[in-house]
Design a protein around this motif. Structure first.
Motif, PDB file in Angstrom:
ATOM      1  N   ALA A 590       0.849  -1.197   0.000  1.00  0.00           N
ATOM      2  CA  ALA A 590       0.000   0.000   0.000  1.00  0.00           C
ATOM      3  C   ALA A 590       0.879   1.240   0.000  1.00  0.00           C
ATOM      4  O   ALA A 590       2.106   1.135   0.155  1.00  0.00           O
ATOM      5  N   ASN A 591       0.285   2.409  -0.134  1.00  0.00           N
ATOM      6  CA  ASN A 591       1.057   3.654  -0.066  1.00  0.00           C
ATOM      7  C   ASN A 591       1.768   3.722   1.272  1.00  0.00           C
ATOM      8  O   ASN A 591       1.164   3.444   2.309  1.00  0.00           O
ATOM      9  N   GLY A 592       3.035   4.063   1.221  1.00  0.00           N
ATOM     10  CA  GLY A 592       3.804   4.218   2.460  1.00  0.00           C
ATOM     11  C   GLY A 592       4.302   2.899   3.022  1.00  0.00           C
ATOM     12  O   GLY A 592       4.827   2.855   4.127  1.00  0.00           O
ATOM     13  N   ALA A 593       4.172   1.809   2.251  1.00  0.00           N
ATOM     14  CA  ALA A 593       4.585   0.499   2.768  1.00  0.00           C
ATOM     15  C   ALA A 593       6.106   0.334   2.762  1.00  0.00           C
ATOM     16  O   ALA A 593       6.631  -0.549   3.433  1.00  0.00           O
ATOM     17  N   GLY A 594       6.810   1.173   2.004  1.00  0.00           N
ATOM     18  CA  GLY A 594       8.267   1.086   1.982  1.00  0.00           C
ATOM     19  C   GLY A 594       8.858   0.636   0.658  1.00  0.00           C
ATOM     20  O   GLY A 594      10.061   0.362   0.573  1.00  0.00           O
ATOM     21  N   LYS A 595       8.054   0.595  -0.390  1.00  0.00           N
ATOM     22  CA  LYS A 595       8.555   0.111  -1.686  1.00  0.00           C
ATOM     23  C   LYS A 595       9.585   1.085  -2.269  1.00  0.00           C
ATOM     24  O   LYS A 595      10.688   0.690  -2.630  1.00  0.00           O
ATOM     25  N   SER A 596       9.180   2.370  -2.353  1.00  0.00           N
ATOM     26  CA  SER A 596      10.083   3.348  -2.986  1.00  0.00           C
ATOM     27  C   SER A 596      11.381   3.446  -2.206  1.00  0.00           C
ATOM     28  O   SER A 596      12.460   3.609  -2.805  1.00  0.00           O
ATOM     29  N   THR A 597      11.288   3.379  -0.886  1.00  0.00           N
ATOM     30  CA  THR A 597      12.511   3.453  -0.080  1.00  0.00           C
ATOM     31  C   THR A 597      13.417   2.274  -0.431  1.00  0.00           C
ATOM     32  O   THR A 597      14.633   2.444  -0.619  1.00  0.00           O
ATOM     33  N   THR A 598      12.823   1.081  -0.557  1.00  0.00           N
ATOM     34  CA  THR A 598      13.638  -0.095  -0.897  1.00  0.00           C
ATOM     35  C   THR A 598      14.282   0.079  -2.276  1.00  0.00           C
ATOM     36  O   THR A 598      15.490  -0.144  -2.438  1.00  0.00           O
TER      37      THR A 598
END
Ligand SMILES: Nc1ncnc2c1ncn2[C@@H]1O[C@H](COP(=O)(O)OP(=O)(O)OP(=O)(O)O)[C@@H](O)[C@H]1O
Length: 872
Positions: A590-598
Motif C-alpha cells: 500500500a502507499n507508504g509500505a516502503g517500496k520506494s525506499t527499498t
C-alpha cells in the motif's frame, strides 16, 4: 553464515576497475550530458534566444534613454568654473605639479627653480610645448611618474595640458607682469618685465573641482601662494641687486575643468548592464530545478550517469552561455557607441561581465540546492532580480557617495555593511561599473579609457581606502568559488526529492572520497516473522548457499526526526530476500509500505540505516557505480526531455549503457519497434501522449542488456492494448535478467510476476507466487457487493453473515463491500445464499443491493487481507 562473512564473500567478486576506465567513463558521461544540454537548448530555441538576446534588449533600452533630450543635454562636459583641476594622483607623486606660464620668461623659470629646489622632495621642471609633444602628451612618458613643475608657453597651452590630463595638476600660475627692479640685469629681455610697474602680477589657478564623489576636494591655493611668496623672498634675498621688495598682486583666473558628466550610462548603466546576466541567472535556476522537479536528474543517476559529471556538464554549459552573453553584451554596448565599452580595455569588461555572471550562476546553483520546484525557482529568481535591480539603481545614482560613506566611515555599522555587501555580487558589479564609468565619462576629451593597469590604481582620494577595481573582480571570482563550494555542500546535505541526504560532516568521511569502503552496519539478529514462507525467504537470503543475482540482507531504513525520536519513521524493517536470474519479482504494498525506499536503496539513491544488498556481486552501499552499470530503471516519473525525440533518448541511453557503436543503431531500432513507436520516433517527446511516454520509458529500461531492471508502475496511463503489448515485452526481457516490478495494478502483478512480495508498514508481509498467496491469504471465493446507500451497509453485512456464517469481510470502502468465503462451503448453504440474494435484488425498490458478483479470490483480495495483518 554471518552477514559480514557472506558479504565479504560477495565482495571478492567485485571487479577492480582501472583508473583509465573510470576516467573514460566520466568523459563519456560528460559528453552525453553536454550533447543533451546543447540539444535541449537548440530545440527550446525561443527561450534560448530570449536568454541570449536579453543583454541586447536592455542595452538598446539604455541607448534609447541616452538619446532622449533630457539625457543628451547633460552629456557634454561644461566648463563650469575656471579653476585648476585637482590632482588625484598623489599616490604617484604627481600632486606637486604646477602648471606655469609663460615658459619664455627667464625670471619665472628662476623662480620655479627656487620652488623646485626648496620643495621637499625637490621637484623637477619640465618644459611642455604643444608643438613638439602633441596635444595629448603621455604624462608618464613626458614627465615620468614623479611630480614637478610644468612650464608651458601660454595659458592656452596650459588649458590643453589640463584637458589632456584632468585631475593630475594641483594648480597653476599664470604670470602677467614682473617688476623691472625685481630682475637681474641678465633678465632684461624678459617679456614680462614692465618698466613702470613694481607690482608682481600673477593669476593663481587652483583646482577645487571634484571628479566624483569619491574624491575629497582640497583647495591648494594657500599652499601654492605661500610656496610662491617664499620663492620670491628667497630669490630676492639671494640674487637681487635692488633692495625694494616688489608688491604682489594675485588674481584668480579661469581654467577648463572636467566636471564629471552624467549620461545615460553613468546614471543607469549599473542597472541595465546587470539585467542581461540576471535573465540568464533566472533561466539557469529554472533549468536546474526543472530537471530536479521532473526527477530527470535522479533518473539519470539511477541509470548510471555520474552525479559529478552532471554538475560538470552544467558548469560547462553555463561557461559557454556566459562567454556568449558576455561577448554579446560588450558587442552591443560598443555598437551602441557607449564609451563605457568603447574606451575600456576589452578584457576588463570581459572579466567584469563574465565574473559577475559566473558568480550569479554559482549563486543559482546554491539556491537551487534548497528548492525543489520550478515555481519556487522562478519566484526566488525574480525576487533576487527585482531586489538586485533596486540595489543597482541606487548604486547607479548614488554609488560613489555610498562607497565614500562605506569606506570613509569606520563605525561598526559601516564595517557591518561592508561585510554584508561584500557577499553580494551585485555590489561588486556596481562598484566596478562605477569605477569604469568614472574614467569612461572623460574619454571623449582625454582619449584615455579604462586600461588594464587601471584595475590596480586608486581612484579615490589618498587616505580613503576604497578598494581598487581589481578588488571587485577578485571578489566576484572568490564569491563564485565560495558559492560553488556551498552549492556542492548543500546539494549533498539537503534532502532531495528522493529524501536522500548525506550527513553534515560527510566531507571528512574517507568513504566519501573513495579512500575506504563505507562501514556497513547490521542488526545483530535475524528477527522471526509470523509467516513461515517469509521466514524461509529471509533465512535463505542470509544463507551461505545463496548465489542469487540479487541478495538483500537485513535492509532497514529509518528516517530520523531531528527533534523527536519518537517520530522517527521506520520505512523499511529488516528486509531480506533473494531473486534469481529470470525472475520477475512483483514488489507490492500500500502507499507508504516502503517500496520506494527499498528501490531507492537498491538504486543507490538512499543509504540504508542497516544492511546491504548484493547485486551480481556488487554492494549497493559500497559499489553503486558497478551496480548502476548493470541496472536499468523505468521510474514512476519518465526520465524524458520534452525537447528530445524518442530516437535521441534511445541513442543517449544506449551509449550510456555501453552498447558498442556498431550495434547501437540496431539496438535503437529494436527499442523503437519493441514499443511500437516507429512512426513517431523522430518526433519530440513533447508531442507524445502520457501512454507513449511510458512506452519510451519502458524501452529505455530494456536497452543495453541490463542484468536487473526496476519497473515502477510501467504501464500507468497506457490503454489496454498498449498495456498488454508491454506485458508481453516484459515477459520477453525477464528471461535474461531480474525484473523488480512495483505496481498498484494487481492484475499486472498477477500476470507478470513469478514471485510476489507484499510489503506492509516496512515489513515483508508475504513472499510467494500468486497461487500460493491466494491459497494462503484468500478465502476461496470472494463476493463483491455494491450497496445502494452507505446506510444499507449494516443490513447487507448482517444478511451475508447470516447466509454464509464462515464468510469474512475483506474490505469495505464507500458503497463496496468485499467478503471472502471458504472454497469448501457446503453446497446447500451456497444454494440458499444465491437464492436469497437473488430474491432480495429482484425487488429493485426495496433492495439495499445495487449489484453483486462472485469470483475466485484475486490478488487484490490477498493484498487487502495482508495489509490488515501485523507482521513482526
Ligand atoms: N524522506 C523521508 N523522510 C521521512 N519519511 C519518509 C521519507 N521518505 C519516505 N518516508 C516515509 O517512509 C515510509 C515509506 O515510504 P515509501 O515512499 O517507501 O512508501 P511506498 O511504499 O513507496 O509508497 P507509495 O506507493 O505511495 O510510493 C512512509 O511512511 C513515508 O512517509
Amino acid at each position: 553464515m554471518s552477514t559480514e562473512r557472506l558479504l565479504s564473500k560477495h565482495y571478492e567478486k567485485e571487479d577492480v576497475i582501472g583508473v583509465k576506465e573510470k576516467i573514460q567513463r566520466e568523459f563519456l558521461h560528460l559528453k552525453l550530458l553536454m550533447k543533451k544540454n546543447v540539444k535541449v537548448s537548440v530545440r527550446s530555441w525561443v527561450s534560448s534566444v530570449i536568454e541570449l538576446s536579453s543583454p541586447i534588449f536592455f542595452i538598446l533600452i539604455l541607448l534609447i534613454i541616452s538619446k532622449s533630450p533630457a539625457i543628451t543635454n547633460n552629456t557634454t562636459p561644461v566648463i563650469q568654473s575656471i579653476n585648476i583641476p585637482q590632482c588625484i594622483a598623489n599616490a604617484e607623486d604627481r600632486c606637486f605639479n604646477l602648471i606655469v606660464s609663460p615658459s619664455n620668461s627667464p625670471t619665472v623659470l628662476d623662480l620655479m627653480k627656487v620652488i623646485a629646489e626648496s620643495n621637499d622632495p625637490p621637484l623637477q621642471i619640465y618644459q611642455y610645448s604643444p608643438e613638439t609633444t602633441g596635444i595629448l602628451p603621455d604624462l608618464n612618458m613626458t614627465m615620468g611618474l614623479k611630480g614637478g613643475i610644468i612650464m608651458v608657453p601660454s595659458t592656452a597651452a596650459a588649458f590643453d595640458f589640463v584637458k589632456a590630463h584632468p585631475n593630475v595638476t594641483m594648480g597653476g600660475i599664470e604670470f602677467k607682469t614682473i617688476p623691472r627692479n625685481f630682475t637681474t640685469y641678465t633678465h632684461k629681455q624678459d617679456p614680462l618685465v614692465t618698466t613702470d610697474n613694481i607690482v608682481f602680477n600673477y593669476n593663481l589657478l587652483t583646482n577645487t573641482s571634484c571628479p566624483n564623489f569619491m574624491i575629497k576636494c582640497v583647495d591648494n591655493s594657500m599652499s601654492i601662494t605661500m610656496a610662491l611668496q617664499n620663492a620670491i623672498n628667497i630669490y630676492q634675498s639671494k640674487r637681487l641687486v635692488l633692495s625694494n621688495t616688489p608688491s604682489i598682486n594675485v588674481t584668480t583666473g579661469t581654467f577648463p575643468v572636467y566636471q564629471p558628466t552624467s549620461n545615460a550610462v553613468t546614471t543607469y548603466g549599473c542597472l541595465f548592464f546587470y539585467c542581461g546576466p540576471m535573465i540568464s541567472f533566472i533561466f539557469l535556476m529554472y533549468k536546474i530545478t526543472y530537471e530536479k522537479e521532473k526527477k530527470l536528474k535522479t533518473g539519470m543517476i539511477m541509470m548510471g550517469l555520474s552525479g559529478k559529471m552532471y554538475w560538470v556538464s552544467w558548469f560547462f554549459t553555463c561557461f559557454i552561455i556566459n562567454v556568449i552573453i558576455t561577448n554579446i553584451t560588450i558587442a552591443t554596448g560598443a555598437a551602441s557607441k557607449f564609451e563605457f565599452f568603447l574606451s575600456t580595455n576589452f578584457f576588463v569588461n570581459f572579466f567584469l561581465f563574465f565574473l559577475f555572471t559566473l558568480s550569479m550562476y554559482q549563486l543559482g546553483f546554491l539556491i537551487s540546492s534548497f528548492i525543489q520546484t520550478t515555481k519556487a525557482a522562478i519566484g526566488i529568481g525574480m525576487t533576487i532580480f527585482i531586489v538586485g535591480s533596486i540595489l543597482q539603481l541606487i548604486f547607479s545614482l548614488l554609488g560613489p557617495l555610498i562607497f565614500q560613506i562605506l569606506y570613509e566611515t569606520d563605525s561598526k555599522y559601516a564595517r557591518a555593511a561592508r561585510i554584508i555587501l561584500s557577499a553580494i555580487p551585485m555590489y561588486h558589479f556596481s562598484k566596478a561599473v562605477t569605477d569604469i564609468n568614472s574614467i569612461a565619462q572623460t574619454y571623449q576629451f582625454t582619449g584615455v579609457g579604462f586600461k588594464w593597469s587601471d584595475l590596480t590604481i586608486n581612484l579615490a582620494t589618498p587616505g580613503v581606502d576604497i578598494p581598487q577595481t581589481a578588488a571587485s573582480l577578485y571578489s566576484l571570482f572568490i564569491l563564485s568559488i565560495v558559492f560553488s563550494i556551498l552549492a556542492w555542500y548543500f546539494e549533498q546535505v539537503i534532502p532531495g526529492n528522493d529524501g536522500s541526504s548525506a550527513p553534515p560532516y560527510f566531507f571528512i568521511l574517507p568513504s566519501y572520497w573513495g579512500v575506504t569502503k563505507k562501514k556497513i552496519k547490521h542488526l545483530p539478529n535475524i528477527p522471526q516473522f509470523q509467516d513461515p514462507d517469509v521466514n524461509n525467504a529471509v533465512n535463505y537470503a542470509h544463507s551461505d548457499s545463496n548465489h542469487s543475482s540479487v541478495v538483500i540482507q537485513g535492509l532497514s531504513k529509518t528516517y530520523k526526526n531531528l527533534f523527536n525520536s519518537k517520530k522517527d519513521v521506520h520505512a523499511v524493517k529488516f528486509l531480506s530476500l533473494s531473486v534469481e536470474k529470470g525472475t520477475l519479482l512483483g514488489f507490492l504494498g500500500a502507499n507508504g509500505a516502503g517500496k520506494s525506499t527499498t528501490i531507492g536503496i537498491l538504486t543507490g539513491l538512499i543509504e540504508p540505516t542497516y544492511g546491504d544488498a548484493i547485486i551480481h556481486g556488487h554492494s549497493v552501499v559500497n559499489n553503486i557505480s558497478e551496480v548502476r552499470k548493470i541496472t536499468n530503471v523505468c521510474p514512476q516519473h519518465d526520465i524524458l526531455w520534452p525537447e528530445l525525440t524518442a530516437y535521441e533518448h534511445f541513442a543517449l541511453f544506449a551509449e550510456l549503457k555501453g552498447v558498442p557503436a556498431k550495434q547501437r543503431e540496431a539496438a535503437i531500432q529494436n527499442a523503437i519497434k519493441s514499443v511500437k513507436l516507429t512512426s513517431v520516433a523522430h518526433n519530440q517527446i513533447s508531442t507524445y501522449s502520457g501512454g507513449m511516454k511510458r512506452r519510451v520509458s519502458v524501452a529505455i529500461a530494456c536497452i543495453g542488456s541490463p542484468k536487473i531492471i526496476f519497473l515502477d508502475e510501467p504501464t500507468t496511463g497506457m490503454d489496454s492494448q498498449s498495456r498488454r503489448h508491454i506485458w508481453n515485452l516484459i515477459k520477453e526481457i525477464k528471461k535474461n535478467c531480474v525484473v523488480i516490478l512495483t505496481t498498484h495494478l494487481m492484475e499486472e502483478a498477477d500476470i507478470l510476476a513469478d514471485r510476489i512480495v507484499i510489503m506492509a508498514n516496512g515489513v515483508m508481509a508475504c513472499n510467494g507466487n500468486s497461487l500460493q498467496l491466494k491459497n494462503k491469504f484468500g478465502e476461496g471465493y470472494s463476493i463483491s457487493i455494491v450497496v445502494k446507500r452507505p446506510e444499507c451497509i449494516p443490513e447487507v453485512k448482517d444478511m451475508i453473515f447470516r447466509a454464509l456464517p464462515a464468510s469474512k469481510l475483506l474490505s469495505e470502502s464507500a458503497d463496496l463491500l468485499n467478503f471472502g468465503f471458504p472454497i469448501n462451503t457446503p453446497q446447500d448453504i451456497l444454494v440458499n445464499f444465491f437464492k436469497s440474494i437473488e430474491e432480495i435484488t429482484l425487488n429493485q425498490q426495496t433492495s439495499p443491493i445495487r449489484d453483486w458478483s462472485v469470483s475466485h479470490t484475486t490478488l487484490e483480495d490477498v493484498f487487502l487481507s495482508v495489509a490488515k495483518l501485523k507482521h513482526l
